[in-house]
Design a protein around this motif. Sequence first.
Motif, short mmCIF file in Angstrom:
data_model
loop_
_atom_site.label_atom_id
_atom_site.label_comp_id
_atom_site.label_asym_id
_atom_site.label_seq_id
_atom_site.Cartn_x
_atom_site.Cartn_y
_atom_site.Cartn_z
N ARG A 292 0.77 -1.15 -0.21
CA ARG A 292 -0.13 0.06 -0.03
C ARG A 292 0.93 1.23 0.09
N GLU A 293 1.96 1.23 0.81
CA GLU A 293 2.87 2.50 0.83
C GLU A 293 3.56 2.51 -0.70
N GLU A 294 3.70 1.59 -1.38
CA GLU A 294 4.18 1.83 -2.81
C GLU A 294 3.33 2.35 -3.88
N ASP A 295 1.93 1.52 -3.53
CA ASP A 295 0.94 2.20 -4.50
C ASP A 295 0.71 3.86 -4.12
N ALA A 296 0.50 4.07 -2.72
CA ALA A 296 0.48 5.41 -2.41
C ALA A 296 1.67 6.42 -3.17
N LYS A 297 2.85 5.75 -2.78
CA LYS A 297 3.98 6.57 -3.42
C LYS A 297 3.76 6.75 -5.02
N ARG A 298 3.30 5.89 -5.60
CA ARG A 298 2.93 5.82 -7.25
C ARG A 298 1.88 6.77 -7.44
#
Length: 317
Positions: free
Chosen positions: A103-109
């Motif tokens: 989820r953190e990677e998705d939010a970063k993208r």
Amino acid sequence: MALLTDEERELDPYLTLGIAPDAAEKDIRKAYRKLSLKCHPDKNSGPEAAEMFHSISLALAILTSPEKRSFVDGKLATARAQAARRAEMDSKRKAKVDDLLRREEDAKRARKDAADQRKAAAAEEAVRSEGRRLMEERKKRMEAAAAAAREADAPKPTIQQRDGPPPISDEDLTITLTLPVGYTQATLEAALSKYGAVEAVHVVPSKKKPKAIVQFALGNWGGCWACVHDGAGIGAKVKWAAGKEPAWVAWAAQQKERGEGNEQGRTFKSAPDFGDVQDRQRQREEDAALESATLLRMRQRERERLAEEIRRAEEEV
């Protein structure tokens, strides 16, 4: 009095004899005899053999005693259950951590995509706003010149060609350019110099492909037409500021086929001050920074909540 000694508690009799927990007594004794042939003091005088013989003797004593074996079986079953629960907790904890990282990677993208979209929209808006401002100023100047001409009983300046071109306004001579990477105000001005008189030029810088708005001088339809049709000579992507092709373009194409063109002189005027555009751009950047900080705080609270869930689950084991 304790059922097992401390030494017996530390021993796994099944593992020591190499048998399954449901082994029958005859299998237990058979395994003992087989191991004792290797480590009995009469056959092997080594210190390791003596220690092994002692261990298998303890294991035999435990497993041939119904009370001791029942106690050991219960203890081993409890240990296996605890190990299974720990493995399950480890699996759940890993799944939660993996989900959080995903989820953190998705939010970063998502934040990066949103920032890129805001920058692109801001650049487009800057070009459009500057184009509108240039056209409004040009219109005011033309109206003032017309009023002065009327007062002097002089004819209003118009664009006339011997073949009678359609009316051409300052908006009809304004284009937007998507430039190759690396082009600046100075390099674009140099590239446009061959197209004759230009009223104003403004470049919106960008790390990717910069954009620019160019307004040709009234009367320089030939230079404007040539610039549009050869991409400003630099491979730029060209659009009309008005959103559609002006009526005079078809007429200009006919003039080119006849070998006629615009002999306008090559002059240039610098673009006006763009302070208002810069202020609006700076405000957009500040809004984007505030939004990014808010999202970061939300992700921090989510990480803290998940860590607390994992801690509580481990305490329950």
